[in-house]
Design an enzyme around this catalytic site. Sequence first.
Site, PDB file in Angstrom:
ATOM      1  CE1 TYR A 172       0.477  -1.594   2.692  1.00 16.58           C
ATOM      2  CE2 TYR A 172       2.664  -1.070   1.880  1.00 16.58           C
ATOM      3  CZ  TYR A 172       1.298  -1.084   1.702  1.00 16.58           C
ATOM      4  OH  TYR A 172       0.762  -0.589   0.540  1.00 16.58           O
ATOM      5  NE  ARG A 183       1.527 -11.929  -2.977  1.00 19.85           N
ATOM      6  CZ  ARG A 183       2.049 -10.766  -3.369  1.00 19.85           C
ATOM      7  NH1 ARG A 183       1.350  -9.951  -4.117  1.00 19.85           N
ATOM      8  NH2 ARG A 183       3.271 -10.425  -3.011  1.00 19.85           N
TER       9      ARG A 183
END
Length: 334
Positions: A54, A228
């Site tokens: 990540y 998003r």
Amino acid sequence: MEFRYLGNSGLKVSEITYGNWLTHGSQVENEIARESVQAALEAGITTFDTADGYANTAAEKVLGKALKNERRASLEIFTKVYFPTGPKGPNDTGLSRKHIMESIDGSLRRLRTDYVDLYQAHRYDYETPLEETMTAFADIVRAGKALYIGVSEWTAAQLREAHALSTKLGFQLISNQPQYSMLWRVIEAEVVPASVELGISQIVWSPVAQGVLTGKYKPGAALPEGSRATDTKGGEDMIKSWLSDETLTRVQKLQPIADDLGLTMAQLAVAWVLQNPNVASAIIGASKPEQIASNVVAAGVKLEPEVLTRIDEALGDVVERSADKTTSPSHRLA
């Protein structure tokens, strides 16, 4: 907060896990990330999930810093290995012994801890012998660097083979981390039955389908600014398959159901995945702290059979159940 056992083990995890994919080190500022972690702790969340891949290791650093003053024994910290990190050289990815052994030390350093409660194979590695991978995990457990081992997005057949090896090597494989939501039910056909048989729990990601199940995306309307779906760093790619007018129209039919229960649509979505007894925890993320307090309301919510039927009728044929779905995002970083 409610707690559940993770697989056939004595480890308890909070029904809601705080995850920092697509947020820490990328989408949100570090101070907001710290505030979100604090909000999770105040809400009773004890389980935190991240991965070395990540934000190319940055997410682990942010989480480690945010948790540095907390009592370690009161937390369950999970991370993962598989996806490329560092300069992305030939051995900077996958589940080879070399990559696993180097990755666990890097993760512990970034997370500021001596061990992780759960170390997960982020995907299945078709290029490395499974026995090599599982032997490396066994050595990590024996060294005390991880207490338990899990996987993410593995098939039923892969779980069976890995479980047999873990038993032979003397450690516990206790979890799988798949995508699961009202809209994406692929694991129900094969993965869940195999997991129940093997003593493996699901820690599910994207229970609100990347935000689609919050109801904020309207059919025929412009995408909300800052959502998003407008995130060019990766969010828009993950969510676009849910944004057809047919799907969004169906999702809007969930609003009356949520209203009748006194829940938000997001709370209803998280509560829905927790109705599956093979699900130990649902992972939620946050771009702002107040989202945490709202979503944890789903913990402990009981949905009656008639409510589940209404949900199925509302969503109709936009639900994906096929285990061989070729457009599954499972190969992506999640």
